[in-house]
Design a protein around this motif. Sequence first.
Motif, PDB file in Angstrom:
ATOM      1  N   TYR A 165     125.009  26.286  -5.436  1.00  0.00           N
ATOM      2  CA  TYR A 165     124.341  26.925  -6.419  1.00  0.00           C
ATOM      3  C   TYR A 165     122.842  26.510  -5.759  1.00  0.00           C
ATOM      4  O   TYR A 165     122.464  27.979  -5.354  1.00  0.00           O
ATOM      5  CB  TYR A 165     124.148  26.529  -7.969  1.00  0.00           C
ATOM      6  CG  TYR A 165     123.516  27.016  -8.457  1.00  0.00           C
ATOM      7  CD1 TYR A 165     123.932  27.850  -9.495  1.00  0.00           C
ATOM      8  CD2 TYR A 165     122.130  26.077  -9.220  1.00  0.00           C
ATOM      9  CE1 TYR A 165     122.935  28.310  -9.888  1.00  0.00           C
ATOM     10  CE2 TYR A 165     121.476  27.220  -9.796  1.00  0.00           C
ATOM     11  CZ  TYR A 165     122.321  28.257 -10.682  1.00  0.00           C
ATOM     12  OH  TYR A 165     121.418  28.948 -11.362  1.00  0.00           O
ATOM     13  N   ASP A 166     122.777  25.034  -5.015  1.00  0.00           N
ATOM     14  CA  ASP A 166     121.223  25.207  -4.588  1.00  0.00           C
ATOM     15  C   ASP A 166     121.543  26.486  -3.248  1.00  0.00           C
ATOM     16  O   ASP A 166     120.188  26.813  -3.448  1.00  0.00           O
ATOM     17  CB  ASP A 166     121.197  23.842  -3.829  1.00  0.00           C
ATOM     18  CG  ASP A 166     121.019  22.656  -5.223  1.00  0.00           C
ATOM     19  OD1 ASP A 166     120.949  23.170  -5.804  1.00  0.00           O
ATOM     20  OD2 ASP A 166     121.209  21.305  -4.376  1.00  0.00           O
ATOM     21  N   LEU A 167     122.060  26.591  -3.157  1.00  0.00           N
ATOM     22  CA  LEU A 167     122.042  27.206  -1.456  1.00  0.00           C
ATOM     23  C   LEU A 167     121.846  28.399  -2.176  1.00  0.00           C
ATOM     24  O   LEU A 167     121.142  29.494  -1.689  1.00  0.00           O
ATOM     25  CB  LEU A 167     123.975  27.249  -0.211  1.00  0.00           C
ATOM     26  CG  LEU A 167     124.346  28.672   0.382  1.00  0.00           C
ATOM     27  CD1 LEU A 167     123.157  28.149   1.528  1.00  0.00           C
ATOM     28  CD2 LEU A 167     125.391  28.255   0.767  1.00  0.00           C
ATOM     29  N   TRP A 168     122.754  29.036  -3.130  1.00  0.00           N
ATOM     30  CA  TRP A 168     122.741  30.493  -3.316  1.00  0.00           C
ATOM     31  C   TRP A 168     121.142  30.843  -4.163  1.00  0.00           C
ATOM     32  O   TRP A 168     120.202  32.042  -3.996  1.00  0.00           O
ATOM     33  CB  TRP A 168     123.306  30.814  -4.102  1.00  0.00           C
ATOM     34  CG  TRP A 168     125.040  31.221  -3.430  1.00  0.00           C
ATOM     35  CD1 TRP A 168     125.408  30.650  -3.229  1.00  0.00           C
ATOM     36  CD2 TRP A 168     124.723  32.172  -3.297  1.00  0.00           C
ATOM     37  NE1 TRP A 168     126.829  30.842  -2.053  1.00  0.00           N
ATOM     38  CE2 TRP A 168     125.912  32.510  -2.495  1.00  0.00           C
ATOM     39  CE3 TRP A 168     123.963  33.759  -3.063  1.00  0.00           C
ATOM     40  CZ2 TRP A 168     127.107  33.214  -2.136  1.00  0.00           C
ATOM     41  CZ3 TRP A 168     125.323  34.716  -3.177  1.00  0.00           C
ATOM     42  CH2 TRP A 168     125.946  34.449  -1.990  1.00  0.00           C
ATOM     43  N   LEU A 169     120.560  29.679  -4.924  1.00  0.00           N
ATOM     44  CA  LEU A 169     119.115  29.400  -4.982  1.00  0.00           C
ATOM     45  C   LEU A 169     117.955  30.140  -3.990  1.00  0.00           C
ATOM     46  O   LEU A 169     117.123  30.820  -3.924  1.00  0.00           O
ATOM     47  CB  LEU A 169     118.490  28.836  -5.557  1.00  0.00           C
ATOM     48  CG  LEU A 169     118.944  28.603  -7.241  1.00  0.00           C
ATOM     49  CD1 LEU A 169     118.957  27.035  -7.827  1.00  0.00           C
ATOM     50  CD2 LEU A 169     118.505  29.840  -8.238  1.00  0.00           C
ATOM     51  N   GLY A 170     118.217  29.254  -2.819  1.00  0.00           N
ATOM     52  CA  GLY A 170     117.764  29.216  -1.838  1.00  0.00           C
ATOM     53  C   GLY A 170     117.456  30.462  -0.934  1.00  0.00           C
ATOM     54  O   GLY A 170     116.210  31.792  -1.238  1.00  0.00           O
ATOM     55  N   ALA A 171     118.482  31.193  -0.800  1.00  0.00           N
ATOM     56  CA  ALA A 171     119.093  32.561  -0.504  1.00  0.00           C
ATOM     57  C   ALA A 171     119.049  33.239  -1.509  1.00  0.00           C
ATOM     58  O   ALA A 171     118.194  34.912  -0.477  1.00  0.00           O
ATOM     59  CB  ALA A 171     120.048  32.902  -0.323  1.00  0.00           C
ATOM     60  N   SER A 172     118.161  33.451  -2.678  1.00  0.00           N
ATOM     61  CA  SER A 172     118.087  34.862  -3.562  1.00  0.00           C
ATOM     62  C   SER A 172     116.730  34.693  -3.320  1.00  0.00           C
ATOM     63  O   SER A 172     116.243  35.570  -3.436  1.00  0.00           O
ATOM     64  CB  SER A 172     118.568  34.245  -5.278  1.00  0.00           C
ATOM     65  OG  SER A 172     119.482  34.323  -5.240  1.00  0.00           O
ATOM     66  N   VAL A 173     115.886  33.192  -3.586  1.00  0.00           N
ATOM     67  CA  VAL A 173     114.136  33.464  -3.125  1.00  0.00           C
ATOM     68  C   VAL A 173     113.985  34.249  -1.621  1.00  0.00           C
ATOM     69  O   VAL A 173     113.273  34.775  -1.484  1.00  0.00           O
ATOM     70  CB  VAL A 173     113.898  32.192  -2.766  1.00  0.00           C
ATOM     71  CG1 VAL A 173     112.393  32.165  -2.620  1.00  0.00           C
ATOM     72  CG2 VAL A 173     114.033  31.515  -4.393  1.00  0.00           C
ATOM     73  N   LEU A 174     115.184  34.114  -0.981  1.00  0.00           N
ATOM     74  CA  LEU A 174     114.736  34.431   0.745  1.00  0.00           C
ATOM     75  C   LEU A 174     114.631  35.652   0.708  1.00  0.00           C
ATOM     76  O   LEU A 174     113.922  36.733   1.378  1.00  0.00           O
ATOM     77  CB  LEU A 174     115.303  33.806   1.691  1.00  0.00           C
ATOM     78  CG  LEU A 174     114.955  31.841   2.101  1.00  0.00           C
ATOM     79  CD1 LEU A 174     115.979  31.655   3.164  1.00  0.00           C
ATOM     80  CD2 LEU A 174     113.506  32.572   3.036  1.00  0.00           C
ATOM     81  N   ALA A 175     115.902  36.433  -0.367  1.00  0.00           N
ATOM     82  CA  ALA A 175     116.169  37.895  -0.101  1.00  0.00           C
ATOM     83  C   ALA A 175     115.136  38.129  -0.287  1.00  0.00           C
ATOM     84  O   ALA A 175     114.738  39.895  -0.130  1.00  0.00           O
ATOM     85  CB  ALA A 175     117.581  38.153  -0.615  1.00  0.00           C
TER      86      ALA A 175
END
Length: 197
Positions: A165-175
């Motif tokens: 979940y942490d990985l995907w939150l971070g990836a979404s912000v970077l996207a």
Amino acid sequence: MSPKRADLDTRARLLDAAEKTFAGKGYAAVGINEVLSGVGVPKGSFYHYFPSKDAFGEAVIQRYFESYLRDLDETLADGSRDWPGRLMAYWEGWRANQGLDDCQGRCLAVKLGAEVADLSEPMRLALKTGTGGVIDRLERAITAGVADGSLTPGVPPRVLAQSLYDLWLGASVLAKVHRSLDPMDSALLVTRHLLGA
């Protein structure tokens, strides 16, 4: 229509309109008048439905996660897939959702998480409860996959659920920052590897 039913309908319309507006602009940039005028509710009526803008924001987040968690439950209940497949369907759906609108997405946890955590304790707690519900469901799915042998993570299910979940939150912000799906494509690759999918 009874007055009580009309109140519930108006409240629901306000929450729907605010969710869409907050997902696009954030919380602080949106005035109550913008939401009210979009629904045709006079300003003086707002406090009949919500005691404050923060209480309104809290209700929007709670309602958002009720719907989000129902959708996640449906995805994870898909018995036509094994547990890695169900989990990957969730992450692939996340990527599709966050790839909308030039990678601006529609996830309120992504849009509001950092913004409101320092502004409003009730909204922070609503986000914490909602995201905790997501992580709880992911943990249960991973645990079920471990039990049937379809998943063999090298870490406890809770740690894997939280880390993904942490990985995907971070990836979404970077996207959003890069206006590119590349961060989510990387997250998808890592997620497949960690789940052995």
